[in-house]
Design an enzyme around this catalytic site. Structure first.
Site, PDB file in Angstrom:
ATOM      1  N   HIS A 195     -43.767   2.504  30.132  1.00 58.86           N
ATOM      2  CA  HIS A 195     -44.925   2.897  30.939  1.00 58.86           C
ATOM      3  C   HIS A 195     -44.459   3.630  32.197  1.00 58.86           C
ATOM      4  O   HIS A 195     -43.277   3.591  32.537  1.00 58.86           O
ATOM      5  CB  HIS A 195     -45.750   1.668  31.359  1.00 58.86           C
TER       6      HIS A 195
ATOM      7  N   ASP B  14     -45.664   3.682  36.364  1.00 54.30           N
ATOM      8  CA  ASP B  14     -46.496   2.879  37.261  1.00 54.30           C
ATOM      9  C   ASP B  14     -47.594   3.784  37.832  1.00 54.30           C
ATOM     10  O   ASP B  14     -47.295   4.859  38.350  1.00 54.30           O
ATOM     11  CB  ASP B  14     -45.650   2.286  38.392  1.00 54.30           C
TER      12      ASP B  14
ATOM     13  N   HIS C  70     -40.405   3.864  32.269  1.00 50.85           N
ATOM     14  CA  HIS C  70     -39.427   2.765  32.282  1.00 50.85           C
ATOM     15  C   HIS C  70     -39.992   1.586  31.499  1.00 50.85           C
ATOM     16  O   HIS C  70     -41.164   1.593  31.104  1.00 50.85           O
ATOM     17  CB  HIS C  70     -39.088   2.377  33.728  1.00 50.85           C
TER      18      HIS C  70
ATOM     19  N   ARG D 100     -34.616 -13.692  32.787  1.00 45.09           N
ATOM     20  CA  ARG D 100     -34.505 -12.661  33.818  1.00 45.09           C
ATOM     21  C   ARG D 100     -35.756 -12.717  34.673  1.00 45.09           C
ATOM     22  O   ARG D 100     -36.856 -12.929  34.155  1.00 45.09           O
ATOM     23  CB  ARG D 100     -34.404 -11.292  33.151  1.00 45.09           C
TER      24      ARG D 100
HETATM   25  O1  AKG Z   1     -39.271  -6.221  35.572  1.00 46.62           O
HETATM   26  C1  AKG Z   1     -38.941  -5.080  35.816  1.00 46.62           C
HETATM   27  O2  AKG Z   1     -37.792  -4.754  36.086  1.00 46.62           O
HETATM   28  C2  AKG Z   1     -39.950  -3.961  35.787  1.00 46.62           C
HETATM   29  C3  AKG Z   1     -41.377  -4.403  35.772  1.00 46.62           C
HETATM   30  C4  AKG Z   1     -42.284  -3.217  35.802  1.00 46.62           C
HETATM   31  O3  AKG Z   1     -41.960  -2.161  35.358  1.00 46.62           O
HETATM   32  C5  AKG Z   1     -43.617  -3.331  36.420  1.00 46.62           C
HETATM   33  O4  AKG Z   1     -43.998  -4.433  36.819  1.00 46.62           O
HETATM   34  O5  AKG Z   1     -44.298  -2.293  36.532  1.00 46.62           O
HETATM   35 FE   FE2 Z   2     -43.333  -0.583  35.945  1.00 47.17          FE
END
Ligand code: AKG
Ligand code: FE2
Length: 159
Positions: free
Chosen positions: A25, A27, A82, A92
């Site tokens: 996606h 952001d 990403h 994680r």
């Molecule tokens: O957990 C991550 O490293 C990325 C999470 C992410 O891309 C988001 O919350 O938009």
């Molecule tokens: Fe994200």
């Protein structure tokens, strides 16, 4: 600007084939300030035609450009695709601050970013409009902001 906080915890007990992580996606917000809480890799960015890991660096934040920032800069800065992936060995945790304009503020690239012969690539919009659009259409990928701009232009020319 305001900053809703998001946290993602991916427990290692869940088999990777049964989880999606976050899926690819962009952001929709202006900026995401992300802290990868431990040394576990998982964040990947699609660049140069492949997925590349963004390794956690102790004490460092990842600053991610979102679609709203891309529109504010008339595409001078690009949002990136990403995802967060899982593995079967360890959990994680990450914490994200989503930085977005106030809901009713009009987003419009500054004149200095347009250039003498250039054009504004996005119609004026508010973060509320984009937020509702992404939630309604359930899509936030590298085409979303262009599609959103197209829909906005269509609806204003129909008025
Ligand atoms: O957990 C991550 O490293 C990325 C999470 C992410 O891309 C988001 O919350 O938009
Ligand atoms: Fe994200």
């Amino acid at each position: 600007m305001h900053t809703p906080l998001g946290a993602t915890t991916i427990p290692h007990a869940t088999p990777p084939e049964l989880t999606q992580g976050t899926g690819p996606h962009t952001d929709p917000v202006a900026l995401t300030i992300l802290h990868q809480e431990d040394k576990e890799e998982g964040l990947e960015v699609f660049t140069g035609g492949k997925w590349q890991s963004v390794r956690p660096v102790l004490g460092a934040f990842v600053v991610n450009i979102g679609d709203t920032f891309m529109a504010m800069t008339n595409d001078i800065y690009k949002s990136c695709v990403h995802r967060a992936v899982v593995n079967r060995h360890s959990s994680r945790q990450s914490i994200a601050f989503f930085v977005c304009p106030w809901h009713d503020k009009v987003i419009r690239a500054h004149d200095s970013l347009i250039g003498p012969n250039g054009k504004r690539l996005y119609p004026e919009f508010t973060w509320s409009q984009l937020e509702v659009f992404t939630q309604d259409s359930r899509r936030v990928d590298d085409k979303t902001i262009k599609y959103f701009a197209h829909c906005l232009s269509e609806s204003s020319s129909a008025e």
